[in-house]
Design a protein around this motif. Structure first.
Motif, mmCIF file in Angstrom:
data_model
loop_
_atom_site.group_PDB
_atom_site.id
_atom_site.type_symbol
_atom_site.label_atom_id
_atom_site.label_comp_id
_atom_site.label_asym_id
_atom_site.label_seq_id
_atom_site.Cartn_x
_atom_site.Cartn_y
_atom_site.Cartn_z
ATOM 1 N N GLU A 1 -7.822 8.607 -0.379
ATOM 2 C CA GLU A 1 -7.215 7.711 0.591
ATOM 3 C C GLU A 1 -6.113 8.458 1.328
ATOM 4 O O GLU A 1 -5.345 9.182 0.706
ATOM 5 C CB GLU A 1 -6.602 6.496 -0.112
ATOM 6 C CG GLU A 1 -7.322 5.227 0.203
ATOM 7 C CD GLU A 1 -8.096 4.685 -0.985
ATOM 8 O OE1 GLU A 1 -7.695 4.964 -2.119
ATOM 9 O OE2 GLU A 1 -9.106 4.006 -0.757
ATOM 10 N N GLY B 1 -2.793 7.805 3.345
ATOM 11 C CA GLY B 1 -1.840 6.733 3.645
ATOM 12 C C GLY B 1 -0.601 7.294 4.305
ATOM 13 O O GLY B 1 -0.128 8.386 3.955
ATOM 14 N N HIS C 1 2.615 0.367 7.593
ATOM 15 C CA HIS C 1 1.855 1.436 6.923
ATOM 16 C C HIS C 1 0.394 1.384 7.329
ATOM 17 O O HIS C 1 -0.111 0.327 7.722
ATOM 18 C CB HIS C 1 2.039 1.380 5.397
ATOM 19 C CG HIS C 1 1.237 0.322 4.698
ATOM 20 N ND1 HIS C 1 0.236 0.617 3.820
ATOM 21 C CD2 HIS C 1 1.299 -1.023 4.765
ATOM 22 C CE1 HIS C 1 -0.284 -0.512 3.360
ATOM 23 N NE2 HIS C 1 0.339 -1.519 3.911
ATOM 24 N N LEU D 1 -3.692 2.966 6.399
ATOM 25 C CA LEU D 1 -4.506 3.540 5.337
ATOM 26 C C LEU D 1 -5.887 3.874 5.879
ATOM 27 O O LEU D 1 -6.494 3.052 6.565
ATOM 28 C CB LEU D 1 -4.632 2.500 4.210
ATOM 29 C CG LEU D 1 -5.146 3.003 2.885
ATOM 30 C CD1 LEU D 1 -4.137 3.930 2.230
ATOM 31 C CD2 LEU D 1 -5.437 1.834 1.951
ATOM 32 N N ASN E 1 -1.766 3.772 -1.638
ATOM 33 C CA ASN E 1 -1.191 3.460 -0.325
ATOM 34 C C ASN E 1 0.092 4.264 -0.169
ATOM 35 O O ASN E 1 0.643 4.758 -1.155
ATOM 36 C CB ASN E 1 -0.893 1.954 -0.236
ATOM 37 C CG ASN E 1 0.168 1.529 -1.224
ATOM 38 O OD1 ASN E 1 1.352 1.621 -0.954
ATOM 39 N ND2 ASN E 1 -0.237 1.097 -2.426
#
Ligand code: KG4
Ligand code: ZN
Length: 332
Positions: free
Chosen positions: A11, A13, A26, A28, A296
């Motif tokens: 991921e 982030g 934020h 992602l 995240n």
């Protein structure tokens, strides 16, 4: 503002925090679809994709928030544990930004960030027992402050999330296994298929999940079953062990407060089982909301911000690390 970067696995982030420590925004990017045909994460593909995605994602975050890079006053990144190739992408960009803008560089530990993700939404008083259940790790911590984490038990083999992923693979279900097993389990009978509860009799706070995966394999070979029941039976065995060990830690350390974090903390049945047990024993229980359970950058920014305040900086020679570094605490 503080910029936070998370690239420990598959991921990507990025997050922006205000100078008073509030999450502004934020983003992602998940590679799940790319790794799907392989039935699991391919590290080399993961790191190359991180390289492709990270910088454009940072630019998008800045644009969306009408922010110039010069407004960034500190940069935090996950330095480990995780896939080293993926980590290096985030760490290298953070170092470059820190060097170019002459701003503090902050090295955040991924596991500690998971354990504190709950603070994105609530202030909790320390100390608490932290159960970290993710794809790469399963461990119990005594968390005494934003910088004091002691491991009191951990898995001897597979992580809980890894068990979900491997069982899904055995059943021909797609990666990641957790969400799909959980969905099927909702339609199953958790008492129809009984599987072992590894290390439940053991007095330690350690876990073991590889035997459970083997038990599932043997069950598949030797029995006819409804896949929903098998998923429910498996999920129940994992929940039993996690609940039992965590509440044993509560008793032994006399700390009546629990935080469950990491990807597996998104599991509905697990949340329900923990809530029931907490209710019956008068223990406080907290979970991050679902978007902050799995990887995240918001959680990285939260801890990064605390470290920024404490002037806990890294330098350009600080290296990314693949394996977890634990401070252990022996329990009676
Ligand atoms: O924390 P995370 O996003 O990444 C790591 O740091 O490992 O956790 C990913 C893991 C995967 O193993 C995935 O199968 C599991 O979390 N997971 C779940 C659920 N959602 C994600 N496991 C059980 N139930 C879920 N609902
Ligand atoms: Zn994680």
């Amino acid at each position: 503002m503080l910029l936070a970067i998370e690239t420990s696995c598959d991921e990507t982030g990025v997050a922006l925090f205000s100078e008073d420590g509030k999450l502004i925004s934020h983003l992602l990017y998940s590679q799940v679809a790319i790794h799907l045909p392989f039935g699991g994460i391919v590290p080399e593909i993961a790191s190359r994709k991180q390289l492709e995605v990270l910088y454009p994602l940072v630019k998008e975050l800045l644009t969306q928030n009408h922010t110039e890079i010069s407004q960034i006053k500190a940069v935090a990144a996950t330095f480990g544990p995780g896939l080293i190739g993926s980590l290096l992408v985030g760490v290298s960009l953070a170092k470059a930004i820190s060097f170019a803008l002459k701003i503090p560089l902050i090295a955040v530990d991924h596991l500690q960030a998971h354990l504190l993700a709950v603070f994105l939404e609530k202030e909790i008083e320390f100390p608490f027992i932290g159960l970290l259940v993710s794809g790469g790790h399963t461990a119990l911590f005594l968390v005494k402050s934003f910088s004091e984490f002691y491991v009191i038990g951990h898995t001897k083999d597979d992580a809980a999330g890894e068990a979900f992923d491997k069982v899904a693979k055995l059943l021909g279900l797609p990666y990641p296994g957790g969400p799909i097993i959980s969905k099927l389990a909702e339609k199953g009978d958790p008492t129809a298929v009984y599987l072992p509860r590894p290390l439940l009799e053991d007095k330690s706070l350690d876990f073991s999940f590889s035997g459970l995966k083997t038990a599932v394999l043997n069950y598949i070979k030797n029995h006819s079953y409804r896949v929903e029941d098998l998923c429910a039976g498996f999920e129940e065995a994992v929940c039993d062990v996690l609940v039992y060990k965590t509440f044993r830690a509560v008793e032994v350390l006399k700390v009546p407060k629990v935080v469950v974090a990491g990807g597996v903390a998104a599991n509905k049945r697990l949340r329900q089982r923990f809530r029931e047990k907490a209710f019956n024993t008068g223990v406080e229980i907290y979970f991050p909301s679902l978007e902050f359970c799995t990887d995240n950058a918001a959680m990285v920014g939260l801890l990064g911000y605390k470290q920024w305040q404490e002037k806990n900086y890294a330098d350009l020679n600080t290296e990314a690390y693949a394996r977890a570094v634990f401070k252990k605490l022996s329990i009676p």
